[in-house]
Enzyme design. Sequence first.
Site, PDB file in Angstrom:
ATOM      1  N   CYS A  76       0.872  -1.189   0.000  1.00  0.00           N
ATOM      2  CA  CYS A  76       0.000   0.000   0.000  1.00  0.00           C
ATOM      3  C   CYS A  76       0.903   1.232   0.000  1.00  0.00           C
ATOM      4  O   CYS A  76       1.408   1.640   1.043  1.00  0.00           O
ATOM      5  CB  CYS A  76      -0.933   0.007   1.210  1.00  0.00           C
ATOM      6  SG  CYS A  76      -1.999   1.469   1.239  1.00  0.00           S
ATOM      7  N   CYS A 224      -4.337   5.225  -5.399  1.00  0.00           N
ATOM      8  CA  CYS A 224      -3.745   3.910  -5.093  1.00  0.00           C
ATOM      9  C   CYS A 224      -2.283   3.974  -5.556  1.00  0.00           C
ATOM     10  O   CYS A 224      -2.005   4.007  -6.757  1.00  0.00           O
ATOM     11  CB  CYS A 224      -4.509   2.797  -5.812  1.00  0.00           C
ATOM     12  SG  CYS A 224      -3.805   1.154  -5.465  1.00  0.00           S
TER      13      CYS A 224
HETATM   14  N1  LIG Z   1      -6.234  -2.691  -2.212  1.00  0.00           N
HETATM   15  C1  LIG Z   1      -4.859  -3.077  -2.345  1.00  0.00           C
HETATM   16  C2  LIG Z   1      -3.988  -2.608  -1.211  1.00  0.00           C
HETATM   17  C3  LIG Z   1      -3.952  -1.122  -1.014  1.00  0.00           C
HETATM   18  C4  LIG Z   1      -3.314  -0.320  -2.142  1.00  0.00           C
HETATM   19  C5  LIG Z   1      -3.155   1.105  -1.759  1.00  0.00           C
HETATM   20  N2  LIG Z   1      -4.286   1.910  -1.628  1.00  0.00           N
HETATM   21  C6  LIG Z   1      -1.942   1.780  -2.329  1.00  0.00           C
HETATM   22  O1  LIG Z   1      -1.821   3.008  -2.145  1.00  0.00           O
HETATM   23  O2  LIG Z   1      -1.068   1.101  -2.886  1.00  0.00           O
HETATM   24  C7  LIG Z   1      -4.728  -4.598  -2.438  1.00  0.00           C
HETATM   25  O3  LIG Z   1      -5.569  -5.335  -1.881  1.00  0.00           O
HETATM   26  O4  LIG Z   1      -3.769  -5.057  -3.081  1.00  0.00           O
END
Ligand SMILES: N[C@@H](CCC[C@H](N)C(=O)O)C(=O)O
Length: 293
Positions: A76, A224
Amino acid sequence: MASAAPFAKMNGLGNDIIVADMRGRADRVAPAAAVTLAADPATKFDQIMAIHDSRTPGTANFIEIINSDGSMAQACGNGMRCVVQALAAETGQQLFTFETVAGILTAREHEDGTISVDMGVPRFGWQDIPLEEEFRDTRMIELQVGPIDAPVLHSPSVASMGNPHAVFWVDNDVWTYELDRFGPLLENHPVFPERANISIAQVAAPDAITIRTWERGAGLTRACGSAACAVAVSAARTRRTGRVVTVTVPGGPLHIEWRDDDHVIMTGPAEWEFSGTFDPATGAWVRDTESAA
Ligand SMILES: N[C@@H](CCC[C@H](N)C(=O)O)C(=O)O
């Protein structure tokens, strides 16, 4: 509250993050606690970043990443910047090393307050992502997705940044696509046995890309970081851009550099909103009086 743990509500370009301080404790954030915090408009989050003591004495803090649906994630990017800002404010340090389930990563807070995270080395093998079946060339794979009529939403680039990503290249404005409708279908497509983060990406210039992301385990988010990295390396692999790009997510720009040593460096801001304490078993929480709105 039985045994309260401190937390900070933060965000990384609008990616809602709870940084939970679980150091010095043997327990973990329970799924019930995550559900309670996610349901409360004040603490609604996309990811919880739980800072634990190092798993091996003398090594880095272990960071556990929990999506808002209670599932665990391996990476993340925005959350890591929030962790760095919180720990930099506490310790005055600028350089950090952490352990996650995906491995060791390093980060640095800069003088201007922005934070760079070394997101590690991307992987492109079909087993790495993972995919359910063999695809020799993961720069573009073909998916059977009956209910989605747009042909561009059938052939993504795929990459692992520790977590699985699919990137759909489009020529039109990314806001013209109904990501809330097809995101869940693609996230749960049988070709992705561990589900996937789904991004649509438009190249704006040889050094600029605009994206939106439907996150595995969290749905539509404003940012993300690992998706921005997956998009940047996929763009370079497919010769759409060079290796240094600005990736603009709905919450703003991230600077991504895919270095010659194969590491991907993501740079951007983090923002503190308020602090409190919470019960890691139930999610019951109280705001610190000094950070009350
Ligand atoms: N939802 C993703 C993990 C989180 C990603 C995040 N928001 C970022 O900034 O990289 C997963 O389940 O892989």
